[in-house]
Each structure stands twice: as C-alpha cells, then as structure tokens.
Design a protein around this motif. Structure first.
Motif, mmCIF file in Angstrom:
data_model
loop_
_atom_site.group_PDB
_atom_site.id
_atom_site.type_symbol
_atom_site.label_atom_id
_atom_site.label_comp_id
_atom_site.label_asym_id
_atom_site.label_seq_id
_atom_site.Cartn_x
_atom_site.Cartn_y
_atom_site.Cartn_z
ATOM 1 N N SER A 59 -26.924 36.576 -3.006
ATOM 2 C CA SER A 59 -27.293 35.190 -2.721
ATOM 3 C C SER A 59 -28.508 34.777 -3.543
ATOM 4 C CB SER A 59 -27.595 35.006 -1.237
ATOM 5 O OG SER A 59 -26.449 35.248 -0.472
ATOM 6 N N LEU A 60 -29.473 35.672 -3.641
ATOM 7 C CA LEU A 60 -30.669 35.369 -4.423
ATOM 8 C C LEU A 60 -30.352 35.244 -5.913
ATOM 9 C CD1 LEU A 60 -33.326 37.652 -2.704
ATOM 10 C CD2 LEU A 60 -33.223 35.159 -2.683
ATOM 11 N N LYS A 61 -29.460 36.092 -6.399
ATOM 12 C CA LYS A 61 -29.053 35.987 -7.802
ATOM 13 C C LYS A 61 -28.397 34.640 -8.070
ATOM 14 C CE LYS A 61 -28.224 40.876 -8.846
ATOM 15 N NZ LYS A 61 -27.170 41.868 -9.164
ATOM 16 N N MET A 62 -27.527 34.229 -7.148
ATOM 17 C CA MET A 62 -26.845 32.950 -7.319
ATOM 18 C C MET A 62 -27.850 31.803 -7.255
ATOM 19 S SD MET A 62 -23.507 31.453 -5.340
ATOM 20 C CE MET A 62 -22.600 32.942 -5.690
ATOM 21 N N ALA A 63 -28.775 31.880 -6.317
ATOM 22 C CA ALA A 63 -29.783 30.827 -6.192
ATOM 23 C C ALA A 63 -30.645 30.762 -7.446
ATOM 24 C CB ALA A 63 -30.653 31.079 -4.965
ATOM 25 N N ASN A 64 -31.015 31.910 -7.995
ATOM 26 C CA ASN A 64 -31.816 31.932 -9.216
ATOM 27 C C ASN A 64 -31.067 31.306 -10.380
ATOM 28 O OD1 ASN A 64 -34.218 33.033 -8.397
ATOM 29 N ND2 ASN A 64 -33.621 35.143 -8.815
ATOM 30 N N SER A 65 -29.791 31.627 -10.494
ATOM 31 C CA SER A 65 -29.029 31.077 -11.606
ATOM 32 C C SER A 65 -28.829 29.574 -11.436
ATOM 33 C CB SER A 65 -27.697 31.786 -11.762
ATOM 34 O OG SER A 65 -26.915 31.611 -10.624
ATOM 35 N N LEU A 66 -28.706 29.109 -10.198
ATOM 36 C CA LEU A 66 -28.589 27.672 -9.967
ATOM 37 C C LEU A 66 -29.892 26.949 -10.257
ATOM 38 C CD1 LEU A 66 -26.485 27.611 -6.684
ATOM 39 C CD2 LEU A 66 -25.726 26.997 -8.980
ATOM 40 N N LEU A 67 -30.981 27.659 -10.118
ATOM 41 C CA LEU A 67 -32.282 27.060 -10.383
ATOM 42 C C LEU A 67 -32.655 27.103 -11.868
ATOM 43 C CD1 LEU A 67 -34.303 28.439 -7.343
ATOM 44 C CD2 LEU A 67 -33.513 26.106 -7.704
ATOM 45 N N GLY A 68 -31.784 27.641 -12.671
ATOM 46 C CA GLY A 68 -32.039 27.624 -14.104
ATOM 47 C C GLY A 68 -32.253 28.982 -14.723
ATOM 48 N N SER A 69 -32.163 30.033 -13.963
ATOM 49 C CA SER A 69 -32.324 31.370 -14.517
ATOM 50 C C SER A 69 -31.143 31.685 -15.421
ATOM 51 C CB SER A 69 -32.409 32.401 -13.391
ATOM 52 O OG SER A 69 -32.408 33.702 -13.921
ATOM 53 N N GLU A 70 -31.412 32.180 -16.603
ATOM 54 C CA GLU A 70 -30.358 32.470 -17.574
ATOM 55 C C GLU A 70 -29.682 33.819 -17.318
ATOM 56 O OE1 GLU A 70 -29.142 30.517 -19.983
ATOM 57 O OE2 GLU A 70 -30.455 28.923 -19.294
ATOM 58 N N GLU A 71 -30.328 34.689 -16.570
ATOM 59 C CA GLU A 71 -29.833 36.045 -16.370
ATOM 60 C C GLU A 71 -28.459 36.093 -15.709
ATOM 61 O OE1 GLU A 71 -32.648 38.407 -14.265
ATOM 62 O OE2 GLU A 71 -34.293 37.812 -15.557
ATOM 63 N N ASN A 72 -28.277 35.332 -14.666
ATOM 64 C CA ASN A 72 -27.050 35.435 -13.866
ATOM 65 C C ASN A 72 -26.193 34.168 -13.938
ATOM 66 O OD1 ASN A 72 -27.847 38.004 -12.878
ATOM 67 N ND2 ASN A 72 -29.269 36.965 -11.526
ATOM 68 N N LYS A 73 -26.439 33.335 -14.919
ATOM 69 C CA LYS A 73 -25.729 32.067 -14.997
ATOM 70 C C LYS A 73 -24.217 32.279 -15.148
ATOM 71 C CE LYS A 73 -27.672 28.241 -16.492
ATOM 72 N NZ LYS A 73 -28.364 27.327 -17.384
ATOM 73 N N ARG A 74 -23.824 33.235 -15.969
ATOM 74 C CA ARG A 74 -22.400 33.513 -16.185
ATOM 75 C C ARG A 74 -21.736 33.963 -14.890
ATOM 76 N NH1 ARG A 74 -19.065 37.728 -17.165
ATOM 77 N NH2 ARG A 74 -17.336 37.399 -18.568
ATOM 78 N N ASP A 75 -22.397 34.881 -14.177
ATOM 79 C CA ASP A 75 -21.846 35.363 -12.912
ATOM 80 C C ASP A 75 -21.694 34.225 -11.908
ATOM 81 O OD1 ASP A 75 -21.719 37.960 -13.846
ATOM 82 O OD2 ASP A 75 -23.690 38.508 -13.020
ATOM 83 N N THR A 76 -22.674 33.341 -11.880
ATOM 84 C CA THR A 76 -22.622 32.222 -10.938
ATOM 85 C C THR A 76 -21.481 31.277 -11.280
ATOM 86 O OG1 THR A 76 -24.997 32.385 -10.636
ATOM 87 C CG2 THR A 76 -23.959 30.349 -9.914
ATOM 88 N N LYS A 77 -21.313 30.998 -12.577
ATOM 89 C CA LYS A 77 -20.209 30.128 -12.983
ATOM 90 C C LYS A 77 -18.867 30.739 -12.588
ATOM 91 C CE LYS A 77 -22.468 27.826 -16.860
ATOM 92 N NZ LYS A 77 -22.481 27.637 -18.324
ATOM 93 N N LEU A 78 -18.722 32.045 -12.794
ATOM 94 C CA LEU A 78 -17.478 32.716 -12.419
ATOM 95 C C LEU A 78 -17.244 32.643 -10.912
ATOM 96 C CD1 LEU A 78 -17.644 35.888 -14.707
ATOM 97 C CD2 LEU A 78 -16.120 33.914 -14.952
#
Length: 96
Positions: A59-78
């Motif tokens: 959940s935190l990874k997804m929240a970080n990527s939604l907030l603009g973090s580049e690290e997990n953006k691909r995972d969040t989009k998937l």
C-alpha cells in the motif's frame, strides 16, 4: 530361598527406578509439548504480522508512486490496469 528373595528385591528396586524414570520422562514430555505449542502460536502470530506488514508495504509503495515517486510507478500502473480489467469484467457480468 533367600537368593530368590534377594533377586525379587533387586527386580523390585529396578522396577521402582524404571517407574520413577518413566514418570520423569512423561513430565518432561508434557513440558516440551507445552513449549512446542507456545512456539507454534508465536510462529502463527509472526506469520500473520508478516502478512499484514507486506500488505502495508504494498500500500505504501502504491501511495508513493501515486505521489510522484518514480521507483514503483510501473508497478502501480500495472496494478491499476489490473483493477480496471477486473471492474470491467464485473460490469460485463452484471450487464448480462
């Protein structure tokens, strides 16, 4: 006759020692079983805690990527695409 009495007495003493040893071993077994049960409960609790922490981490990874973090953006989009497909499938099922 006294030899038989001595042998019988010796056997009786050995049987008493064996009974004491048996009682001691049974008590030890019960203690070990209790310790094992406690350890199993601790392991189950820790496994549950690990699962909860993994979910929180995701959940935190997804929240970080939604907030603009580049690290997990691909995972969040998937993940979002997967959720959208599931929603579309549910809508299709409800429409039929």
């Amino acid at each position: 006759m006294s030899e038989i009495a001595e042998i019988f007495g010796s056997v009786e003493i050995r049987v008493e020692k064996l009974l004491k040893k048996l009682n001691s071993l049974e008590a030890n077994l019960l203690q070990k079983q209790s310790e094992l049960n406690k350890a199993e409960n601790i392991i189950k609790n820790q496994e549950n805690e690990i699962e909860a922490l993994k979910k929180a981490c995701e959940s935190l990874k997804m929240a970080n990527s939604l907030l603009g973090s580049e690290e997990n953006k691909r995972d969040t989009k998937l993940k979002i695409n997967s959720l959208i497909r599931e929603i579309d499938y549910c809508i299709t099922q409800l429409s039929d």
